[in-house]
Design a protein around this motif. Structure first.
Motif, short mmCIF file in Angstrom:
data_model
loop_
_atom_site.label_atom_id
_atom_site.label_comp_id
_atom_site.label_asym_id
_atom_site.label_seq_id
_atom_site.Cartn_x
_atom_site.Cartn_y
_atom_site.Cartn_z
N SER A 64 0.83 -1.21 0.00
CA SER A 64 0.00 0.00 0.00
C SER A 64 0.87 1.26 0.00
N THR A 71 0.89 6.64 -7.02
CA THR A 71 -0.39 7.21 -7.47
C THR A 71 -0.20 8.70 -7.69
N SER A 127 -6.72 7.08 2.02
CA SER A 127 -7.98 7.03 1.25
C SER A 127 -8.17 8.25 0.36
N ARG A 128 -7.54 9.35 0.71
CA ARG A 128 -7.62 10.56 -0.11
C ARG A 128 -6.73 10.49 -1.35
N ASN A 130 -5.44 6.97 -2.56
CA ASN A 130 -5.69 5.69 -3.23
C ASN A 130 -6.55 4.84 -2.29
N LYS A 131 -7.80 4.65 -2.65
CA LYS A 131 -8.74 3.93 -1.78
C LYS A 131 -8.33 2.47 -1.56
N VAL A 132 -7.77 1.83 -2.56
CA VAL A 132 -7.33 0.44 -2.41
C VAL A 132 -6.20 0.34 -1.39
N ALA A 134 -5.73 2.27 1.09
CA ALA A 134 -6.35 2.44 2.41
C ALA A 134 -7.06 1.18 2.86
N ILE A 135 -7.83 0.57 1.98
CA ILE A 135 -8.57 -0.65 2.31
C ILE A 135 -7.62 -1.78 2.70
#
Length: 158
Positions: A64, A71, A127-128, A130-132, A134-135
């Motif tokens: 991540s 990103t 999450s701001r 790259n949402k993946v 963060a997940i």
């Protein structure tokens, strides 16, 4: 994927695994000569489970982190993400020493709460960008939530 991205990926994963490996040394040295003898709650997992779980979590952290670095985003957002990632990783590293090497169960509890807050902050910041990415940290914060309860229970029992 170009060579720079491959090197960045390897560096991100290797760095988090290295932090985990050094912290694991502090942990492993105290499992057989201290941890097995202290009082633990009924929900304490078997010792052999911790290594594989943490290895997966460090891999997810590294992947991540790589995603955040690669990103497209603004420099201030990326700088904030890098700082927050570094803070949570430093707190993660320190906890093993406070708990396992120095046997400071109460201070380890305070520290793991700070670590949990830093992981939560990292998830929000990631999450701001790259949402993946963060997940991918949900298993990490879930495990640290469990570890916090376990740390509290061990502190109370000892």
């Amino acid at each position: 994927m170009n060579i720079t991205k491959v090197i960045t990926f390897i560096a991100c994963v290797a760095a988090t695994l290295a932090v985990g490996a050094v912290a694991g040394i502090a942990t492993a040295q105290n499992i057989t000569n201290w941890y097995v003898y202290i009082n633990k709650p009924w929900f304490n997992p078997p010792n052999y489970l911790f290594g594989p779980v943490w290895t997966v979590l460090y891999l997810l952290m590294g992947i991540s982190y790589y995603m955040i670095l690669t990103t497209l985003t603004t420099a201030p957002k990326r700088a904030t993400a890098v700082i927050v990632f570094g803070v949570q990783l430093a707190l993660n590293f320190a906890w093993s020493f406070i708990f396992f090497k120095y046997h400071q169960l109460g201070w380890a509890l305070v520290e793991i709460i700070a670590m949990w807050v830093s992981i939560f902050t990292m998830i929000v910041v990631f999450s701001r960008i790259n949402k993946v990415a963060a997940i991918m940290q949900i298993p990490y914060i879930s495990w640290v939530s469990f570890a916090s309860i376990l740390n509290f229970a061990i502190w109370r029992l000892n």
